[in-house]
Write an enzyme that holds these catalytic residues in place. Structure first.
Site, short mmCIF file in Angstrom:
data_model
loop_
_atom_site.label_atom_id
_atom_site.label_comp_id
_atom_site.label_asym_id
_atom_site.label_seq_id
_atom_site.Cartn_x
_atom_site.Cartn_y
_atom_site.Cartn_z
CE1 TYR A 143 -4.04 -3.09 5.77
CE2 TYR A 143 -3.62 -0.74 5.42
CZ TYR A 143 -3.86 -2.01 4.92
OH TYR A 143 -3.93 -2.20 3.55
CE LYS B 78 -1.45 -4.60 3.42
NZ LYS B 78 -1.69 -5.96 2.91
CB SER C 257 -0.87 -0.03 1.26
OG SER C 257 -1.48 1.21 1.47
P1 NAD Z 1 -10.96 -7.22 1.28
O1 NAD Z 1 -11.18 -7.23 2.73
O2 NAD Z 1 -12.12 -6.90 0.39
O3 NAD Z 1 -10.37 -8.63 0.82
C1 NAD Z 1 -9.54 -9.41 1.63
C2 NAD Z 1 -10.08 -10.83 1.62
O4 NAD Z 1 -9.22 -11.66 2.40
C3 NAD Z 1 -11.49 -10.94 2.21
O5 NAD Z 1 -12.32 -11.64 1.31
C4 NAD Z 1 -11.29 -11.73 3.52
O6 NAD Z 1 -12.39 -12.55 3.82
C5 NAD Z 1 -10.02 -12.53 3.19
N1 NAD Z 1 -9.21 -12.88 4.38
C6 NAD Z 1 -8.77 -12.06 5.36
N2 NAD Z 1 -8.06 -12.75 6.27
C7 NAD Z 1 -8.04 -14.05 5.85
C8 NAD Z 1 -7.46 -15.24 6.37
N3 NAD Z 1 -6.79 -15.25 7.52
N4 NAD Z 1 -7.62 -16.39 5.68
C9 NAD Z 1 -8.31 -16.39 4.51
N5 NAD Z 1 -8.89 -15.29 3.97
C10 NAD Z 1 -8.75 -14.14 4.64
O7 NAD Z 1 -9.75 -6.23 0.97
P2 NAD Z 1 -9.27 -5.59 -0.40
O8 NAD Z 1 -9.67 -4.17 -0.41
O9 NAD Z 1 -9.63 -6.45 -1.53
O10 NAD Z 1 -7.71 -5.61 -0.16
C11 NAD Z 1 -6.90 -6.68 -0.62
C12 NAD Z 1 -5.47 -6.46 -0.18
O11 NAD Z 1 -5.00 -5.22 -0.66
C13 NAD Z 1 -5.26 -6.42 1.34
O12 NAD Z 1 -4.03 -7.03 1.64
C14 NAD Z 1 -5.21 -4.94 1.63
O13 NAD Z 1 -4.49 -4.66 2.80
C15 NAD Z 1 -4.49 -4.43 0.40
N6 NAD Z 1 -4.76 -3.03 0.09
C16 NAD Z 1 -6.05 -2.60 0.00
C17 NAD Z 1 -6.31 -1.27 -0.27
C18 NAD Z 1 -7.72 -0.74 -0.35
O14 NAD Z 1 -7.90 0.46 -0.21
N7 NAD Z 1 -8.72 -1.57 -0.59
C19 NAD Z 1 -5.24 -0.38 -0.44
C20 NAD Z 1 -3.94 -0.86 -0.35
C21 NAD Z 1 -3.71 -2.20 -0.08
C1 UD1 Z 2 -7.07 4.64 3.16
C2 UD1 Z 2 -6.45 3.88 4.31
C3 UD1 Z 2 -4.95 3.81 4.13
C4 UD1 Z 2 -4.60 3.25 2.76
C5 UD1 Z 2 -5.24 4.13 1.71
C6 UD1 Z 2 -4.93 3.66 0.31
C7 UD1 Z 2 -7.98 4.40 6.15
C8 UD1 Z 2 -8.19 5.20 7.39
N1 UD1 Z 2 -6.80 4.58 5.53
O1 UD1 Z 2 -6.73 5.99 3.39
O2 UD1 Z 2 -4.38 2.98 5.10
O3 UD1 Z 2 -3.21 3.28 2.59
O4 UD1 Z 2 -6.65 4.14 1.91
O5 UD1 Z 2 -5.65 2.55 0.00
O6 UD1 Z 2 -8.80 3.59 5.76
N2 UD1 Z 2 -12.84 11.18 3.47
C9 UD1 Z 2 -13.83 12.07 3.83
N3 UD1 Z 2 -14.99 11.56 4.34
C10 UD1 Z 2 -15.21 10.22 4.50
C11 UD1 Z 2 -14.17 9.32 4.12
C12 UD1 Z 2 -13.00 9.85 3.62
O7 UD1 Z 2 -13.67 13.28 3.71
O8 UD1 Z 2 -16.27 9.83 4.98
C13 UD1 Z 2 -11.59 11.73 2.90
C14 UD1 Z 2 -10.36 11.39 3.71
O9 UD1 Z 2 -10.11 12.39 4.67
C15 UD1 Z 2 -9.30 11.35 2.62
C16 UD1 Z 2 -10.05 10.90 1.36
O10 UD1 Z 2 -11.42 11.14 1.63
O11 UD1 Z 2 -8.81 12.64 2.39
C17 UD1 Z 2 -9.85 9.42 1.08
O12 UD1 Z 2 -10.14 8.69 2.25
P1 UD1 Z 2 -10.09 7.10 2.31
O13 UD1 Z 2 -10.94 6.54 1.24
O14 UD1 Z 2 -10.37 6.69 3.70
O15 UD1 Z 2 -8.58 6.76 1.89
P2 UD1 Z 2 -7.20 7.21 2.59
O16 UD1 Z 2 -7.40 8.28 3.57
O17 UD1 Z 2 -6.25 7.52 1.50
#
Ligand code: NAD
Ligand code: UD1
Length: 342
Positions: free
Chosen positions: A152, A156, A127
């Site tokens: 969290y 990473k 991330s």
């Molecule tokens: P998500 O929660 O939708 O998907 C994660 C999946 O993993 C879920 O289906 C959950 O049931 C499964 N899971 C969790 N723990 C498990 C375990 N112990 N055994 C088996 N399955 C398990 O999340 P996402 O948004 O799809 O994110 C996927 C990855 O990307 C994560 O590693 C997250 O940290 C990373 N990531 C997400 C974002 C974001 O904003 N969505 C940003 C940066 C990185």
């Molecule tokens: C989230 C994650 C961060 C991850 C990043 C990229 C959280 C707290 N942080 O942060 O760990 O690295 O995504 O995937 O989940 N906002 C509002 N109102 C809301 C929600 C959000 O104003 O109700 C604003 C936030 O202040 C921010 C922007 O929208 O400026 C995006 O927010 P969000 O979607 O939570 O993402 P990140 O803050 O980037």
């Protein structure tokens, strides 16, 4: 024979879209998911799009024996894309051990199995949170990793270090960490999308739920930041662009094209948008006025982050194809489909 790819967390938001992209590219997929943050219905959504049902194992990666049994059963795995993790930043502050246990043990158990294989390939979901508030924008992969602001985020950083160290010690292990900026949107068919449980913490699901009438109004966290309109800036990347990047990174590993056996790439659009611009993009594509109010800053928020994508553009030959409006349109279509079901 098609290559077989293990996708952990393959029923989650980014995982499910990547499964679709993999199947469309001719890979066979086996999913591990414990449904802790997803629904079994996602399997049906994937199958509806690709007409291929991926294999599925309901298994908890924190259970070392289950992981070992899995690799005993599936000897023919050609690569692993590891999405499974817990990802709620606030919850990780409340319950850090849950996050360290889930996000690190799962990774270690998978790597322990993989390193015994002949030609293991591994892709890790990292991330942009590892950069914290970067000193320079856009953010390159060489920007220093800052002290994590949450457990969290720390998982990473530590996760990347675990992979780096393992790759140094096990030269036949090939791995890539992908640092996502802000993934949003849904598959254009609206058969799969993001499924936040409870009140969404992230901006886009909050916007779409507000527009659907489930939330009264969006609270915008701060309008006094040092940005042109006072709201924070992020790099919002369409989940389908991310999914495609995973397939390209995987093929790089499978074709032995890496320069080093461990590589890191930023995945973003390269463009920063403010919260107000995100709201405007949503209003434009949905034709709906979004009620919002300004409230205090959210603790821990950084002012601005967007990616320098030069490395992914050049080395992976990958560029984001969708813009924020495309992503908002797909997110809104997905939200409307969810409303029809309920
Ligand atoms: P998500 O929660 O939708 O998907 C994660 C999946 O993993 C879920 O289906 C959950 O049931 C499964 N899971 C969790 N723990 C498990 C375990 N112990 N055994 C088996 N399955 C398990 O999340 P996402 O948004 O799809 O994110 C996927 C990855 O990307 C994560 O590693 C997250 O940290 C990373 N990531 C997400 C974002 C974001 O904003 N969505 C940003 C940066 C990185
Ligand atoms: C989230 C994650 C961060 C991850 C990043 C990229 C959280 C707290 N942080 O942060 O760990 O690295 O995504 O995937 O989940 N906002 C509002 N109102 C809301 C929600 C959000 O104003 O109700 C604003 C936030 O202040 C921010 C922007 O929208 O400026 C995006 O927010 P969000 O979607 O939570 O993402 P990140 O803050 O980037």
């Amino acid at each position: 024979m098609n290559k077989k790819i293990l996708v952990t967390g393959g029923l989650g938001f980014i995982g499910s879209h990547t499964v679709v992209a993999l199947q469309e590219r001719g890979f066979d997929v086996v999913i591990i998911d414990n449904l802790s943050n997803s629904s079994i219905e996602v399997l049906g959504g994937i199958t509806k799009i690709t007409r291929i049902s991926p294999e599925f194992e309901n298994l908890d990666l924190r259970d070392k024996q289950s992981v070992n049994n899995f690799f005993e059963k599936y000897q023919d795995i050609d690569g692993v894309i590891h999405f499974a993790a817990s990802k709620a930043v606030g919850e990780s502050v409340q319950n850090p051990l849950l996050y360290y246990e889930n996000n690190l043990n799962s990774l270690i158990y998978l790597l322990q199995q993989l390193k015994e294989k002949e030609a293991p390939k591994f892709i890790f979901s990292s991330s942009c949170t590892v950069y914290g508030q970067a000193d320079e924008l856009p953010i390159t992969e060489n920007a220093p990793v800052k002290k994590a602001e949450s457990p969290y985020g720390n998982t990473k950083q530590i996760g990347e270090e675990i992979i780096f160290d393992t790759c140094s010690a096990v030269p036949h292990l090939k791995a890539i960490s992908l640092r996502y900026f802000n993934p949003i949107g849904a598959h254009h068919s609206a058969n799969i999308g993001e499924l936040p449980i409870g009140t969404p913490q992230n901006l886009v699901p909050y916007i779409t739920q507000t527009a659907a009438g489930k939330r009264e109004q969006l609270s915008i966290f701060g309008n006094d930041y040092p940005t042109p309109d006072g709201t924070c800036i992020r790099d919002y990347i369409h989940v389908m662009d991310l999914a495609r990047a995973h397939v390209i990174a995987l093929e790089r590993l499978l074709d032995n094209e890496q320069e080093n056996n461990y590589e890191v790439f930023n995945l973003g659009t390269g463009k920063g948008n403010s919260v107000l611009e995100a709201v405007q993009a949503f209003e434009k594509v949905s034709g709906k006025k979004l009620p919002y109010t300004f409230v205090d800053r959210r603790e821990g928020d950084i002012v601005a982050a967007y990616a320098d994508t030069t490395k992914a553009n050049r080395v992976l030959n990958w560029t984001a194809e969708f813009n924020i409006e495309d992503a908002m349109e797909s997110a809104w279509k997905w939200q409307q489909k969810l409303e029809e079901k309920n």
